[in-house]
Each structure stands twice: as C-alpha cells, then as structure tokens.
Design an enzyme around this catalytic site. Structure first.
Site, mmCIF file in Angstrom:
data_model
loop_
_atom_site.group_PDB
_atom_site.id
_atom_site.type_symbol
_atom_site.label_atom_id
_atom_site.label_comp_id
_atom_site.label_asym_id
_atom_site.label_seq_id
_atom_site.Cartn_x
_atom_site.Cartn_y
_atom_site.Cartn_z
ATOM 1 N N TYR A 151 -7.021 4.803 0.354
ATOM 2 C CA TYR A 151 -6.136 5.766 -0.307
ATOM 3 C C TYR A 151 -5.969 5.399 -1.780
ATOM 4 O O TYR A 151 -6.004 6.267 -2.660
ATOM 5 C CB TYR A 151 -4.770 5.797 0.380
ATOM 6 C CG TYR A 151 -3.747 6.622 -0.378
ATOM 7 C CD1 TYR A 151 -3.754 8.012 -0.296
ATOM 8 C CD2 TYR A 151 -2.803 6.004 -1.198
ATOM 9 C CE1 TYR A 151 -2.839 8.773 -1.005
ATOM 10 C CE2 TYR A 151 -1.884 6.758 -1.911
ATOM 11 C CZ TYR A 151 -1.904 8.135 -1.808
ATOM 12 O OH TYR A 151 -1.000 8.879 -2.522
ATOM 13 N N HIS A 152 -5.787 4.112 -2.049
ATOM 14 C CA HIS A 152 -5.635 3.643 -3.432
ATOM 15 C C HIS A 152 -6.862 3.997 -4.264
ATOM 16 O O HIS A 152 -6.744 4.548 -5.366
ATOM 17 C CB HIS A 152 -5.410 2.132 -3.443
ATOM 18 C CG HIS A 152 -5.552 1.516 -4.801
ATOM 19 N ND1 HIS A 152 -4.562 1.581 -5.764
ATOM 20 C CD2 HIS A 152 -6.581 0.836 -5.377
ATOM 21 C CE1 HIS A 152 -4.967 0.967 -6.861
ATOM 22 N NE2 HIS A 152 -6.184 0.503 -6.655
#
Length: 219
Positions: A151-152
């Site tokens: 996600y990052h």
C-alpha cells in the site's frame, strides 16, 4: 499554471552549478506536461504491481526461497547512492530557499523549472516506479509481506506523480525529506544485507515501519 509563472517571473534558481545532464531545456515538457498527460498511468502501474506480486506469491508457494544475497546488496546499494546524491542536489535548493526567502516562499512556491531541483524531482518520481522492485525481494525470498508494504509503495507512487502533474508547491520539501529518509534506509539495508552486524541503537533509530522491514531486506 500560476505557480509555474510565479517561479519563472521571479527567476529564482538556487543551485550554484548544474551538471550537463541536469540541465532541462524544455521544463514544461519534462517536469509538468509529461505528468499531466500520463499521471493516471501511475494507478494502472499500481494495480498491475499488486496483481503481479500476488501471482509471484502464488508461484512461490511450492518453491524454496531464492537467496539473492548479492543481488539484494547491489539493489540496496544502488538505491542508497541514488538517494544520497538526490538529497545533496535537491537540498541545496530547499535550504537555500529557506535561508533566503523563508518558510512561506519555500513551501508555497514551486522550485524553478530550469533548476537542478526540477531534474531531481523528475528522477524522484521515476524512482517510485523503480522502488516497486523492493517487493520482489520479499516475495522471491519468501519473507512475510504486509498490506502496509505494498500500500505504501502504490500510494506514494500515485501521490508523487499526481503532485508532479499539479506542480505542487510543497513538493520539494516532501522530496527533500524522502530523499534523506531513503538515504539512511537503503544504506542501512545495504549494510545489513552484506552481513554486517550493526549496533542495536542504529536499528532503533530506524522508523518503526522500517524496523519491521529489517528482516525482509537483510540476511
């Protein structure tokens, strides 16, 4: 558009020198229009990235992990060197701006479109695509992969490219900070992936999320 015009009209470029490859003769084409035209592809890349990683994880389920010791060391070293050089080159612009014009100007006006900072901002955005390769080392070595990790990577990629399309004024502060953080992070990963045992306090200085990734990018 207004932010670009303001930067040009004030003609403020803070880098004292520019290497031949750092000169941008067509700043509108390289630093803004490219992002404005193609920024949505960052979402496409992020979706493809997620699908590819899941496919590789499925492929690796019945296979042993790849050691990738040398490859991992070279990967981390290359990104560490890139981040260090990027921080040195863009921080000159940011800190000179802070010293000369103060906080308001430094955070509310974009960097000069012909300056060295614009070139390294462009490379910074490209590096967010390259850094997706971090995840390959996790899945090929069969290390735990958290949702936070991919996600990052995906979120930062989309945010960075969209900010480039909007010529976001606070971008150079964010880029300076990120270059600095990645300089420390990838240097740490390079040292640990080489087998070097660092003092515990060095590991403690890493941000919490980076400490959680320690075993995934080291031996």
């Amino acid at each position: 558009m207004s932010r670009i015009c303001i930067a040009r009209s004030r003609n403020i470029a803070f880098a004292r020198y520019a290497l031949p490859f750092e000169r941008i003769d067509d700043p509108r084409g390289w630093t803004v229009e490219v992002f404005q035209r193609y920024w949505a592809h960052s979402i496409t890349i992020s979706i493809a990235y997620f699908i590819i990683i899941k496919c590789i994880q499925s492929y690796m389920e019945k296979r042993g992990p790849f050691p990738l010791k040398t490859t991992l060391f070279l990967w981390n070293t290359a990104l560490a060197v890139f981040s260090i050089v990027g921080f040195i080159r863009i921080s000159e612009d940011f800190f000179q701006s802070l010293y000369t014009n103060g906080i308001y100007f430094s955070f509310c006006y974009s960097c000069h479109p012909n300056d060295v900072a614009a070139f390294w901002s462009f490379l910074f955005a490209i590096s967010k695509v390259v850094e997706l390769g971090d995840t390959l080392f996790i899945v090929l070595r069969k290390k735990p992969l958290s949702f936070l990790h991919y996600y990052h990577h995906a979120a930062v990629l989309v945010y960075t490219v969209h900010s480039g399309a909007e010529n976001a004024a606070p971008g150079r502060a964010f880029i300076t900070m990120n270059y600095f953080a990645h300089s420390a992070m990838y240097t740490y990963y390079a040292l640990t992936s080489s087998g070097l045992k660092l003092p515990r306090w060095v590991s403690f200085l890493q941000p919490k999320t980076n400490r959680n990734l320690k075993n995934r990018f080291s031996l």
